[in-house]
Design an enzyme around this catalytic site. Sequence first.
Site, PDB file in Angstrom:
ATOM      1  N   LYS A 101       2.296  53.914  48.553  1.00 15.58           N
ATOM      2  CA  LYS A 101       1.614  53.594  50.157  1.00 15.58           C
ATOM      3  C   LYS A 101       1.666  51.951  50.227  1.00 15.58           C
ATOM      4  O   LYS A 101       1.556  50.985  49.446  1.00 15.58           O
ATOM      5  CB  LYS A 101       0.113  53.755  49.771  1.00 15.58           C
ATOM      6  CG  LYS A 101      -0.790  53.197  51.296  1.00 15.58           C
ATOM      7  CD  LYS A 101      -2.245  53.554  50.947  1.00 15.58           C
ATOM      8  CE  LYS A 101      -2.690  53.150  52.262  1.00 15.58           C
ATOM      9  NZ  LYS A 101      -4.113  53.327  52.457  1.00 15.58           N
ATOM     10  N   LYS A 110       4.004  56.723  52.119  1.00 16.51           N
ATOM     11  CA  LYS A 110       3.157  56.507  53.328  1.00 16.51           C
ATOM     12  C   LYS A 110       3.534  54.774  53.804  1.00 16.51           C
ATOM     13  O   LYS A 110       3.266  54.214  52.829  1.00 16.51           O
ATOM     14  CB  LYS A 110       1.704  56.649  53.155  1.00 16.51           C
ATOM     15  CG  LYS A 110       0.870  56.131  54.127  1.00 16.51           C
ATOM     16  CD  LYS A 110      -0.604  56.331  53.890  1.00 16.51           C
ATOM     17  CE  LYS A 110      -1.632  55.691  55.008  1.00 16.51           C
ATOM     18  NZ  LYS A 110      -2.730  55.729  54.510  1.00 16.51           N
TER      19      LYS A 110
HETATM   20  C1  PBG Z   1      -7.550  54.260  53.462  1.00 15.36           C
HETATM   21  C2  PBG Z   1      -6.554  54.782  54.357  1.00 15.36           C
HETATM   22  C3  PBG Z   1      -5.684  54.393  55.395  1.00 15.36           C
HETATM   23  C4  PBG Z   1      -4.966  55.240  56.068  1.00 15.36           C
HETATM   24  C5  PBG Z   1      -5.170  56.427  55.325  1.00 15.36           C
HETATM   25  N1  PBG Z   1      -6.212  56.221  54.194  1.00 15.36           N
HETATM   26  C6  PBG Z   1      -5.706  52.781  55.900  1.00 15.36           C
HETATM   27  C7  PBG Z   1      -5.453  51.716  55.189  1.00 15.36           C
HETATM   28  O1  PBG Z   1      -5.021  51.756  54.242  1.00 15.36           O
HETATM   29  O2  PBG Z   1      -5.827  50.577  55.744  1.00 15.36           O
HETATM   30  C8  PBG Z   1      -3.967  55.297  57.130  1.00 15.36           C
HETATM   31  C9  PBG Z   1      -3.564  56.439  57.997  1.00 15.36           C
HETATM   32  C10 PBG Z   1      -3.108  56.233  59.249  1.00 15.36           C
HETATM   33  O3  PBG Z   1      -2.870  54.923  59.669  1.00 15.36           O
HETATM   34  O4  PBG Z   1      -2.904  57.133  60.025  1.00 15.36           O
HETATM   35  N2  PBG Z   1      -7.186  53.500  52.641  1.00 15.36           N
END
Ligand code: PBG
Length: 325
Positions: A195, A248
């Site tokens: 991520k 992601k």
């Molecule tokens: C929580 C999380 C996030 C997303 C999914 N789970 C945001 C972040 O890390 O700030 C992003 C999903 C999206 O942008 O559609 N940690």
Amino acid sequence: MPFPMHRPRRLRRNELIRSMVRETALSPADFIYPLFVCPGKGVKKEIRSMPGVFQMSVDEIVRECREVARLGIPAIILFGIPEAKDEIGSHASMEQGVVQQAIRAIKRAKINLIVITDVCLCEYTSHGHCGVIENGDVANDPTVKLLADEALSHVQAGADIVAPSDMMDGRVRAIREILDENDFSNVPILSYAAKYCSGFYGPFREAAESAPKFGDRRSYQMDPANRIEAMKEVLNDIEEGADIVMVKPALPYLDIIREVRNAVNVPVAAYNVSGEYSMVKAAVSKRWLDERRVVLELLTSIKRAGADLILTYFAKDAAKWLKEK
Ligand code: PBG
């Protein structure tokens, strides 16, 4: 040999022949649809930067899930907007939390859907970070304990899969252990393994009300410049017990999706995130792009890159378009 030797256009002459040699087929079965649960009743509030995406109360979520299942989409992923936030995100693992209530309601309604839950603290903490703060930074090990409790509470409420998105070190192992100790050894973990610290989460933070109040997430999410490190994260999560690994965001990281797909023997998911959605919606609203055409192209690209599963806010529309085809 007469010139030209190769005429690839032979296989593109009509739709029937093109369909015979098509390498990638997108299906509603590939999709996971994200949903945002909020407190209340009869609430369905559109997110300004994500037209067509809503914060919904439990009753509305159940109605939405029926439609999702009817469209042939096998799974949803739930995000919670809690009643109240505090320093340690205590609402995340409450039996009466919004996510826990939503899971029970979906299961009670006997909807044939895999219910995945996002396991993170950022929606639940007053400061908006994905864990507890010590000395101005997110403290890893105390956060991991809280995440394990949160995952367990989701599974006790009936979640089919848990998906940790926090990027703390060691959380997959801790979640696997707590689930196994509580006789949930059959519940899979979908880890947000690679991520990245991405600007494309902007609209989500409005949707989930989870923007950090100070600083950013660079001390726990990955540097967008890194590829080798993504492999380390992914292999490490599999070793800790991840059943499915995720990359992601999706579109700016298609190279990472391909590399992960080539390297591992578990399913690979990719998250087509909020910013990727909003970007398309904005251009479509100005009539600069043909929505159906570009969305199916983008999703096909994510699958072609190697994703077996795609988390996308376009899931419902794409499923409808695929049925019409
Ligand atoms: C929580 C999380 C996030 C997303 C999914 N789970 C945001 C972040 O890390 O700030 C992003 C999903 C999206 O942008 O559609 N940690």
